[in-house]
Design a protein around this motif. Structure first.
Motif, mmCIF file in Angstrom:
data_model
loop_
_atom_site.group_PDB
_atom_site.id
_atom_site.type_symbol
_atom_site.label_atom_id
_atom_site.label_comp_id
_atom_site.label_asym_id
_atom_site.label_seq_id
_atom_site.Cartn_x
_atom_site.Cartn_y
_atom_site.Cartn_z
ATOM 1 N N CYS A 1 0.821 -1.218 0.000
ATOM 2 C CA CYS A 1 0.000 0.000 0.000
ATOM 3 C C CYS A 1 0.854 1.267 0.000
ATOM 4 C CB CYS A 1 -0.979 0.002 1.175
ATOM 5 S SG CYS A 1 -0.217 -0.163 2.791
ATOM 6 N N PHE A 2 2.133 1.110 0.316
ATOM 7 C CA PHE A 2 3.063 2.249 0.252
ATOM 8 C C PHE A 2 3.925 2.214 -1.015
ATOM 9 C CE2 PHE A 2 3.031 0.921 4.871
ATOM 10 C CZ PHE A 2 2.061 1.821 5.258
ATOM 11 N N SER A 3 4.344 1.011 -1.407
ATOM 12 C CA SER A 3 5.380 0.868 -2.434
ATOM 13 C C SER A 3 4.874 0.395 -3.787
ATOM 14 C CB SER A 3 6.434 -0.129 -1.951
ATOM 15 O OG SER A 3 5.851 -1.422 -1.779
ATOM 16 N N HIS A 4 3.626 -0.103 -3.849
ATOM 17 C CA HIS A 4 3.066 -0.661 -5.080
ATOM 18 C C HIS A 4 3.752 -1.969 -5.483
ATOM 19 C CE1 HIS A 4 1.438 -0.063 -9.414
ATOM 20 N NE2 HIS A 4 0.438 -0.373 -8.608
ATOM 21 N N GLU A 5 4.463 -2.612 -4.563
ATOM 22 C CA GLU A 5 5.120 -3.883 -4.836
ATOM 23 C C GLU A 5 4.306 -4.998 -4.165
ATOM 24 O OE1 GLU A 5 9.097 -3.564 -3.406
ATOM 25 O OE2 GLU A 5 9.621 -1.921 -4.770
ATOM 26 N N TYR A 6 3.639 -5.810 -4.969
ATOM 27 C CA TYR A 6 2.773 -6.878 -4.474
ATOM 28 C C TYR A 6 3.540 -8.196 -4.489
ATOM 29 C CZ TYR A 6 -0.884 -3.384 -4.866
ATOM 30 O OH TYR A 6 -1.640 -2.239 -4.715
ATOM 31 N N ILE A 7 3.771 -8.739 -3.313
ATOM 32 C CA ILE A 7 4.746 -9.811 -3.160
ATOM 33 C C ILE A 7 4.322 -11.133 -3.784
ATOM 34 C CG2 ILE A 7 5.765 -8.826 -1.084
ATOM 35 C CD1 ILE A 7 4.070 -10.725 0.552
ATOM 36 N N THR A 8 3.019 -11.324 -4.055
ATOM 37 C CA THR A 8 2.594 -12.579 -4.658
ATOM 38 C C THR A 8 2.856 -12.618 -6.163
ATOM 39 O OG1 THR A 8 0.347 -11.674 -4.777
ATOM 40 C CG2 THR A 8 0.850 -13.139 -2.929
ATOM 41 N N GLY A 9 3.189 -11.456 -6.743
ATOM 42 C CA GLY A 9 3.599 -11.418 -8.141
ATOM 43 C C GLY A 9 2.489 -11.598 -9.155
ATOM 44 N N ASP A 10 1.232 -11.569 -8.715
ATOM 45 C CA ASP A 10 0.117 -11.813 -9.640
ATOM 46 C C ASP A 10 -0.836 -10.623 -9.733
ATOM 47 O OD1 ASP A 10 -0.689 -12.121 -7.017
ATOM 48 O OD2 ASP A 10 -2.116 -13.726 -7.433
ATOM 49 N N ILE A 11 -0.394 -9.465 -9.250
ATOM 50 C CA ILE A 11 -1.259 -8.282 -9.233
ATOM 51 C C ILE A 11 -0.838 -7.328 -10.351
ATOM 52 C CG2 ILE A 11 -2.122 -6.374 -7.843
ATOM 53 C CD1 ILE A 11 -2.802 -9.227 -6.801
ATOM 54 N N ASP A 12 -1.766 -7.065 -11.272
ATOM 55 C CA ASP A 12 -1.493 -6.125 -12.355
ATOM 56 C C ASP A 12 -2.553 -5.025 -12.355
ATOM 57 O OD1 ASP A 12 -3.749 -7.380 -13.348
ATOM 58 O OD2 ASP A 12 -2.676 -8.530 -14.873
ATOM 59 N N ASP A 13 -2.461 -4.122 -13.320
ATOM 60 C CA ASP A 13 -3.391 -2.990 -13.374
ATOM 61 C C ASP A 13 -4.832 -3.459 -13.582
ATOM 62 O OD1 ASP A 13 -1.344 -1.226 -12.974
ATOM 63 O OD2 ASP A 13 -1.058 -0.750 -15.105
ATOM 64 N N ALA A 14 -5.016 -4.539 -14.344
ATOM 65 C CA ALA A 14 -6.370 -5.047 -14.582
ATOM 66 C C ALA A 14 -6.985 -5.557 -13.281
ATOM 67 C CB ALA A 14 -6.330 -6.165 -15.625
ATOM 68 N N TYR A 15 -6.178 -6.232 -12.466
ATOM 69 C CA TYR A 15 -6.678 -6.729 -11.180
ATOM 70 C C TYR A 15 -7.057 -5.554 -10.273
ATOM 71 C CZ TYR A 15 -6.948 -9.236 -6.748
ATOM 72 O OH TYR A 15 -7.389 -9.742 -5.543
ATOM 73 N N LEU A 16 -6.182 -4.538 -10.208
ATOM 74 C CA LEU A 16 -6.463 -3.378 -9.361
ATOM 75 C C LEU A 16 -7.703 -2.632 -9.833
ATOM 76 C CD1 LEU A 16 -2.823 -2.040 -8.783
ATOM 77 C CD2 LEU A 16 -4.262 -3.315 -7.189
ATOM 78 N N ALA A 17 -7.913 -2.608 -11.159
ATOM 79 C CA ALA A 17 -9.125 -1.962 -11.688
ATOM 80 C C ALA A 17 -10.375 -2.712 -11.253
ATOM 81 C CB ALA A 17 -9.054 -1.887 -13.213
ATOM 82 N N ARG A 18 -10.299 -4.056 -11.209
ATOM 83 C CA ARG A 18 -11.451 -4.854 -10.783
ATOM 84 C C ARG A 18 -11.785 -4.603 -9.313
ATOM 85 N NH1 ARG A 18 -9.014 -9.017 -13.671
ATOM 86 N NH2 ARG A 18 -8.341 -10.090 -11.761
ATOM 87 N N ILE A 19 -10.760 -4.589 -8.464
ATOM 88 C CA ILE A 19 -11.061 -4.379 -7.047
ATOM 89 C C ILE A 19 -11.478 -2.941 -6.781
ATOM 90 C CG2 ILE A 19 -9.534 -6.249 -6.291
ATOM 91 C CD1 ILE A 19 -7.649 -4.077 -5.185
ATOM 92 N N GLU A 20 -10.994 -2.005 -7.617
ATOM 93 C CA GLU A 20 -11.447 -0.617 -7.460
ATOM 94 C C GLU A 20 -12.940 -0.522 -7.731
ATOM 95 O OE1 GLU A 20 -10.356 3.923 -8.843
ATOM 96 O OE2 GLU A 20 -8.874 2.326 -8.858
ATOM 97 N N ALA A 21 -13.402 -1.264 -8.746
ATOM 98 C CA ALA A 21 -14.827 -1.264 -9.062
ATOM 99 C C ALA A 21 -15.647 -1.861 -7.923
ATOM 100 C CB ALA A 21 -15.065 -2.043 -10.350
ATOM 101 N N LEU A 22 -15.063 -2.795 -7.185
ATOM 102 C CA LEU A 22 -15.763 -3.422 -6.068
ATOM 103 C C LEU A 22 -15.743 -2.574 -4.808
ATOM 104 C CD1 LEU A 22 -14.511 -7.131 -6.322
ATOM 105 C CD2 LEU A 22 -16.867 -6.353 -6.590
ATOM 106 N N ARG A 23 -14.636 -1.823 -4.613
ATOM 107 C CA ARG A 23 -14.406 -1.201 -3.315
ATOM 108 C C ARG A 23 -14.797 0.263 -3.220
ATOM 109 N NH1 ARG A 23 -8.540 -3.410 -1.136
ATOM 110 N NH2 ARG A 23 -9.069 -5.615 -1.050
ATOM 111 N N ASN A 24 -14.987 0.948 -4.347
ATOM 112 C CA ASN A 24 -15.271 2.379 -4.222
ATOM 113 C C ASN A 24 -16.616 2.607 -3.547
ATOM 114 O OD1 ASN A 24 -17.450 2.930 -6.321
ATOM 115 N ND2 ASN A 24 -15.899 1.939 -7.604
#
Length: 446
Positions: A408-431
């Motif tokens: 949440c500070f560095s934009h480095e997701y340690i599981t290595g499977d998080i991309d912009d498309a994934y973040l866009a999906r959760i943004e649609a769920l969480r806003n």
């Protein structure tokens, strides 16, 4: 708050499972309250802290390949059904301990993301396991009974064991599982092939109680070191500061603020009194409710603010809504200048591993400089913790941990499977608007 002694005394048996998690996608539906239950095989009840990152892929697998039905949108129900399917593969009427550990190994192969899990297998025992990155905390302990037997307990935080007189045995390692048979026999086994210990650093900043010890790191000591690092930054970058008093924003920043005041050589005062019947504001659904709750939650003691240059200290700044209102409260109480310090760096990106941080555009630091955040919350000066200092403050408690989840500070997701498309999906769920729509749908359905 929910269960009285009268209700608890009605419970039968020698095993139990419970859960206090809030939903990480912002849903307030009671259908997603945990623990989740499936009756096949054996009768399984599951409680989960964390968040799977391949839930959509798993839903398809569970329905098409495993031929199991999912009733909610919860990733925890998906996790339960994955485990249930793998346990059913044993094909036995009577389970063995190795069957249980083999099912956990299969879960690790199929599931990605963060998961600290407790499962009760009816008539057989209690299981706890942790994802291969060890992102979320899980600990187990024991207690001797008057009858000479041993009770066992698995929990997210050591304080849960402390208050019930359990002795902490240890934290589960990443990928490890512990299984306690119904007769009290305890087994542990490493169930993941590739592990890398990366606990979530935000547990130490905010979520955990200060009297907890997570992965052999004292949360209290870690927060003291956060305060020390912040004070050193002020002395280094602002040596001629005119701070008269340091005031914490209750409760999680109190430890860091006290250490800051000591190191800066200024007074520490409790300037805000907290109404303990109001929940955490950053997870409340809807901006209107968050704004309303801040005033209900805190009341300023004017005597501590009047005519003074005040340094307010908080654990972090997420949306900024609370910070802006509290700064205004300090001014209304008579503060001459209001400075603001955050024990954490700027929160610029969503957390995808089990903390309901909002969509990126709702984070006040996302796309803003520190000066712009300072102006947005109305402070005379804003001091953020440096990320390297935060990592050092926490990591000093256990040098064997070489990396933390700081996404949440560095934009480095340690599981290595998080991309912009994934973040866009959760943004649609969480806003906020999406959460409000879900609330209206739930009300209509009821």
């Amino acid at each position: 708050d929910v269960f009285s002694s009268k209700e608890m005394l009605k419970l039968k048996g020698t095993m139990g499972i419970a859960h206090v998690r809030y939903p990480t996608a912002g849903c307030t539906s009671s259908a997603e309250a945990q623990p989740f239950y499936v009756n096949s095989p054996f009768g399984l009840t599951l409680a989960h802290n964390g968040n799977l990152t391949n839930t959509e892929e798993l839903k398809v697998q569970v329905f098409v390949d495993d031929q199991r039905h999912i009733n909610t949108d919860s990733d925890s129900e998906v996790l339960l059904n994955v485990f249930a399917h793998e346990l059913q593969h044993a094909g036995r009427l009577t389970l063995t301990v190795e069957d249980v550990f083999e099912a956990v190994r299969a879960v690790h192969r199929r599931c990605r993301g963060a998961y600290a899990v407790v499962v009760m297998i009816a008539g057989f025992g209690i299981l706890g396991f942790r994802d291969p990155h060890g992102i979320r905390p899980i600990v187990y302990g024991e207690r001797e009974t008057e009858e000479g037997t041993t009770d066992y307990m698995i929990a997210s935080e050591s304080v849960a064991l402390d208050v019930l007189d359990f002795r902490v045995i240890r934290d589960l390692q990443p990928g490890e599982a512990v299984f306690i048979e119904a007769d009290g026999t305890l087994h542990t086994q490493q169930c993941a092939e590739n592990t890398l210990h990366c606990p979530c650093i935000f547990e130490y900043v905010y979520f955990a109680r200060p009297d907890s010890i997570i992965d052999n790191i004292s949360v209290y000591k870690a927060r003291m070191r956060m305060g020390n690092k912040l004070a050193n930054k002020i002395l280094r970058e602002w040596p001629d500061h005119d701070i008269d008093v340091v005031i914490p924003i209750p409760d999680t920043s109190r430890t860091a603020a006290s250490q800051m005041a000591h190191d800066l050589g200024v007074k520490f005062r409790e300037g805000f009194m907290k109404n303990r019947y109001i929940g955490r504001t950053f997870i409340m659904p809807g901006q209107k409710m968050r704004k309303k709750s801040v005033k209900q939650k805190l009341n300023a003691i004017s005597l501590e603010f009047s005519g003074k240059n005040v340094l307010l200290v908080d654990d972090s700044v997420v949306r900024g809504t609370t910070s802006e209102q509290i700064i205004q409260m300090a001014r209304d109480a008579g503060a001459k200048k209001v400075y603001f310090a955050s024990a954490a760096p700027p929160v610029r990106y969503p957390n995808v591993y089990g903390i309901d941080m909002p969509a990126a555009h709702e984070l006040i630091a996302h796309g803003r400089t520190e000066d712009e955040v300072c102006a947005a919350i109305g402070a005379d000066k804003l001091i953020y913790q440096d990320l390297n200092d935060l990592i050092e403050a926490v990591g000093k408690g256990n040098p064997s941990i070489t990396r933390f989840d700081t996404s949440c500070f560095s934009h480095e997701y340690i599981t290595g499977d998080i991309d912009d498309a994934y973040l866009a999906r959760i943004e649609a769920l969480r806003n906020d608007s999406a959460q409000e729509n879900r609330k209206l749908v739930n009300q209509a359905g009821n």
